[in-house]
Design a protein around this motif. Sequence first.
Motif, short mmCIF file in Angstrom:
data_model
loop_
_atom_site.label_atom_id
_atom_site.label_comp_id
_atom_site.label_asym_id
_atom_site.label_seq_id
_atom_site.Cartn_x
_atom_site.Cartn_y
_atom_site.Cartn_z
N LEU A 104 -4.90 -3.40 11.08
CA LEU A 104 -5.94 -3.38 10.06
C LEU A 104 -5.38 -2.74 8.80
O LEU A 104 -4.89 -1.61 8.82
N ASN A 105 -5.42 -3.49 7.70
CA ASN A 105 -4.93 -3.01 6.41
C ASN A 105 -6.08 -2.96 5.41
O ASN A 105 -6.86 -3.91 5.32
N SER A 106 -6.15 -1.88 4.64
CA SER A 106 -7.16 -1.77 3.60
C SER A 106 -6.52 -1.16 2.36
O SER A 106 -5.82 -0.15 2.45
N LEU A 107 -6.79 -1.79 1.22
CA LEU A 107 -6.18 -1.36 -0.04
C LEU A 107 -7.24 -1.33 -1.13
O LEU A 107 -7.79 -2.37 -1.50
N LEU A 108 -7.52 -0.14 -1.63
CA LEU A 108 -8.51 0.06 -2.68
C LEU A 108 -7.81 0.32 -4.00
O LEU A 108 -6.91 1.17 -4.07
N GLY A 109 -8.21 -0.40 -5.05
CA GLY A 109 -7.57 -0.23 -6.35
C GLY A 109 -8.59 -0.07 -7.47
O GLY A 109 -9.63 -0.73 -7.48
N ILE A 110 -8.27 0.83 -8.42
CA ILE A 110 -9.06 1.02 -9.63
C ILE A 110 -8.20 0.59 -10.81
O ILE A 110 -7.16 1.20 -11.08
N LYS A 111 -8.61 -0.47 -11.53
CA LYS A 111 -7.78 -1.07 -12.57
C LYS A 111 -7.56 -0.11 -13.73
O LYS A 111 -8.49 0.54 -14.22
N THR A 112 -6.30 -0.02 -14.17
CA THR A 112 -5.94 0.79 -15.34
C THR A 112 -5.45 -0.09 -16.49
O THR A 112 -5.73 0.19 -17.66
N THR A 113 -4.68 -1.14 -16.16
CA THR A 113 -4.26 -2.14 -17.15
C THR A 113 -4.46 -3.52 -16.53
O THR A 113 -5.08 -3.64 -15.47
N THR A 114 -3.90 -4.54 -17.15
CA THR A 114 -4.14 -5.90 -16.69
C THR A 114 -3.77 -6.10 -15.23
O THR A 114 -4.53 -6.69 -14.45
N TYR A 115 -2.58 -5.63 -14.83
CA TYR A 115 -2.10 -5.85 -13.47
C TYR A 115 -1.92 -4.57 -12.66
O TYR A 115 -1.60 -4.63 -11.47
N TRP A 116 -2.12 -3.41 -13.25
CA TRP A 116 -1.86 -2.15 -12.55
C TRP A 116 -3.17 -1.46 -12.15
O TRP A 116 -4.15 -1.47 -12.89
N PHE A 117 -3.13 -0.85 -10.95
CA PHE A 117 -4.28 -0.16 -10.40
C PHE A 117 -3.85 1.19 -9.82
O PHE A 117 -2.74 1.30 -9.28
N LEU A 118 -4.72 2.20 -9.93
CA LEU A 118 -4.59 3.38 -9.09
C LEU A 118 -5.07 2.96 -7.71
O LEU A 118 -6.13 2.34 -7.57
N SER A 119 -4.31 3.29 -6.67
CA SER A 119 -4.63 2.72 -5.36
C SER A 119 -4.68 3.77 -4.26
O SER A 119 -4.19 4.90 -4.40
N PHE A 120 -5.30 3.36 -3.15
CA PHE A 120 -5.28 4.14 -1.92
C PHE A 120 -5.14 3.14 -0.78
O PHE A 120 -5.93 2.20 -0.65
N ILE A 121 -4.11 3.35 0.05
CA ILE A 121 -3.81 2.41 1.13
C ILE A 121 -4.08 3.06 2.48
O ILE A 121 -3.84 4.26 2.67
N ALA A 122 -4.58 2.26 3.42
CA ALA A 122 -4.78 2.72 4.80
C ALA A 122 -4.35 1.61 5.74
O ALA A 122 -4.62 0.43 5.48
N ASN A 123 -3.66 1.98 6.82
CA ASN A 123 -3.16 1.00 7.78
C ASN A 123 -3.24 1.58 9.18
O ASN A 123 -2.90 2.75 9.41
N PHE A 124 -3.70 0.76 10.12
CA PHE A 124 -3.72 1.16 11.53
C PHE A 124 -3.20 -0.01 12.36
O PHE A 124 -3.63 -1.15 12.18
N LYS A 125 -2.26 0.27 13.26
CA LYS A 125 -1.75 -0.79 14.12
C LYS A 125 -1.41 -0.29 15.51
O LYS A 125 -0.98 0.85 15.70
N THR A 126 -1.62 -1.16 16.49
CA THR A 126 -1.32 -0.86 17.88
C THR A 126 -1.24 -2.19 18.63
O THR A 126 -1.10 -3.26 18.02
N GLN A 127 -1.34 -2.15 19.96
CA GLN A 127 -1.36 -3.36 20.78
C GLN A 127 -2.48 -3.23 21.81
O GLN A 127 -3.02 -2.15 22.02
#
Length: 291
Positions: A104-127
């Motif tokens: 499970l991947n989640s990526l939150l971004g707050i736009k600062t310019t056209t293509y750039w964002f302040l971000s926070f990433i979260a990832n969880f993986k298993t089997q």
Amino acid sequence: MRRLATLLLFIFIASNSYSQKKKLDTLPKPKWKVNGRLAFVFNQSSFSNWASGGQNTVAGNININYDFNYKKNNVNWDTRLLSGYGLSHISEKGYRKTNDRFELNSLLGIKTTTYWFLSFIANFKTQYTKGFDYSKEPKLLVSEFLSPAYLTFGPGMLWKKSDDLNLNIAPATARYTFVNEFFTKDSGKFGVDEGKTLAFGLGFNLSGYYKFALMKNIEMENILTMYTDYLANVGNVDLDYQTNLRFTVNKHIKMHMTFHTIIDDNSSSKIQFRQLFGLGMNYSFHEKVTY
């Protein structure tokens, strides 16, 4: 007269193009885009009195991927669920696991310019289930549900050109590794010290996604994650890179190829590689766009 007619025609085309562009610009942009996809690949081989020999084999692989994309004003939130499980049955050897993944991947971004964002990433993986090393006799248990499991999160900067092309840089990423006591009672494994069930890391995380059309009816998807820990094995880089090639036959039938490479000294001293090829059914069971 001819020049005047040409000039009037040019003005008409230019004004019409401008009005069309203006209409497109005023169209509402989707706030939520949801896409759930199921893929099933089946393989079978059978031999009877075959002179050159062979083993009867039945194999099946199922994948469920879910994408949730949210956009409103300067907020961009992308969540992707990757889930897959596969089994093969080989005559006289029984069942073997060919694929087992929950991520499970989640990526939150707050736009600062056209293509750039302040971000926070979260990832969880298993089997999901137990995994064995069949080269050992008797077979050796090497993994099971939530052993290992990885939880990664941290702030960073996101460069996003589109939903199909983005790169996230997170220089202060926390990483937790969870294992069952069984795997560390004799010696540490997966980077977890002997006798413990949890390891903490802090490091640099780079993740990227790129999907594009190679040619008509052929799509290539690239998923990359790189991580290096500041607290242990400084300079050692863990790599997880997956390439998916999808060949569209029609709306519901696709040929699928996967090449997956993992370099992680904590789980194996060798380069891990997985390859999957098959022709199977693809079905989008949930597609929704909300304005």
